[in-house]
Design a protein around this motif. Sequence first.
Motif, short mmCIF file in Angstrom:
data_model
loop_
_atom_site.label_atom_id
_atom_site.label_comp_id
_atom_site.label_asym_id
_atom_site.label_seq_id
_atom_site.Cartn_x
_atom_site.Cartn_y
_atom_site.Cartn_z
N MET A 86 0.96 -1.09 0.02
CA MET A 86 0.00 -0.14 0.12
C MET A 86 0.76 1.23 0.04
N THR A 87 0.40 2.24 -0.67
CA THR A 87 0.99 3.59 -0.94
C THR A 87 0.76 4.24 0.74
N LYS A 88 1.48 5.25 0.93
CA LYS A 88 1.53 6.03 2.06
C LYS A 88 -0.02 6.74 2.23
N GLU A 89 -0.65 7.02 1.20
CA GLU A 89 -1.95 7.67 0.96
C GLU A 89 -2.81 6.68 1.46
N GLU A 90 -2.67 5.51 0.74
CA GLU A 90 -3.70 4.39 0.98
C GLU A 90 -3.54 3.83 2.67
N VAL A 91 -2.41 3.94 3.12
CA VAL A 91 -2.45 3.33 4.54
C VAL A 91 -2.91 4.55 5.41
N LYS A 92 -2.92 6.00 5.11
CA LYS A 92 -3.51 7.01 5.74
C LYS A 92 -5.06 6.91 5.73
N GLU A 94 -6.62 4.12 4.96
CA GLU A 94 -7.08 3.08 5.76
C GLU A 94 -7.19 3.18 7.39
N MET A 95 -6.39 3.91 7.76
CA MET A 95 -6.26 4.27 9.10
C MET A 95 -7.39 4.92 9.46
N LYS A 96 -7.76 5.73 8.59
CA LYS A 96 -9.07 6.86 8.91
C LYS A 96 -10.19 5.94 8.98
N ASP A 101 -12.46 9.20 10.92
CA ASP A 101 -11.85 10.41 10.55
C ASP A 101 -11.84 11.44 11.69
N PRO A 102 -10.73 12.15 11.86
CA PRO A 102 -10.50 12.96 13.11
C PRO A 102 -11.64 14.29 13.02
N HIS A 103 -11.91 14.49 11.92
CA HIS A 103 -12.61 15.86 11.68
C HIS A 103 -14.17 15.36 12.10
N VAL A 104 -14.51 14.00 11.73
CA VAL A 104 -15.95 13.82 12.18
C VAL A 104 -16.18 13.27 13.33
N LYS A 105 -15.13 12.62 13.93
CA LYS A 105 -15.04 12.51 15.56
C LYS A 105 -15.27 13.76 16.24
N GLY A 106 -14.30 14.68 15.74
CA GLY A 106 -14.52 16.04 16.30
C GLY A 106 -15.64 16.77 16.58
N ARG A 107 -16.48 16.42 15.16
CA ARG A 107 -17.99 17.15 15.08
C ARG A 107 -18.72 16.44 15.85
#
Length: 241
Positions: A86-92, A94-96, A101-107
């Motif tokens: 997996m590329t770095k973007e794909e890893v990020k 998948e982690m999301k 998503d931090p933005h969704v969790k924050g909301r």
Amino acid sequence: MFSWNSLMELGKAVLKAGLLGGVAVGLIWSQRDEIFGLLGESLEAGLAHAGNLVSFSFLMMAAALLLVVAADVPFQLWQYFNKLKMTKEEVKQEMKEMMGDPHVKGRIRSLQMQAARKRMMAAVPTANVVVTNPTHFAVALAYRTGMAAPKVVAKGAGAMALKIREVANENRVPIMEAPPLARALYKHAELDSEIPSALYGAVAEVLAYIYQLANWRQVGGVYPAPPRDLPVPPELVPVGV
């Protein structure tokens, strides 16, 4: 069509064709005398000799194909496992997806806090008293017959404390300044939970004063004196707040 993968496949095909073609040409060239010699042999001898030539040529071509396979299989395996990486973007991404998503969790947390504040403010009018610091902290307490101990229905610091006092004033809920008790309740009492047993005595004096004040407002008489030096354990009073 014009990707690096397509160019690599084209290069492999050219090399394979070149290898097999080179082997075939080499076989024909190395056995050219025997091939032309077949014309002078008898039918039976020529057929036997031709069979030997074909068998030898077949074995050599098979050996060339095995050489191609031996070189191509490791490359195909490397290419397959490389595609699985997996590329770095794909890893990020998948982690999301796994953690959210931090933005969704924050909301979501923000909406939950807003809802909790609304419920807390709606409970302030049901309180018997609001204990203040006087400006930094405010804790609203409620006690009804049948309850084991007074319960914290609202608490806050700073702007939230100011809002609690405003709602209490609008609903004629008594407000009492008791800084040590207010700090101790804010620190150690949980929202919608009973107060700590170590603060029973201090809160009991506050509630007794509130009941006396309510009685004075109804029937008059001597104005009740607010309690002083409430029995708040020093270890429960936070330092520096």
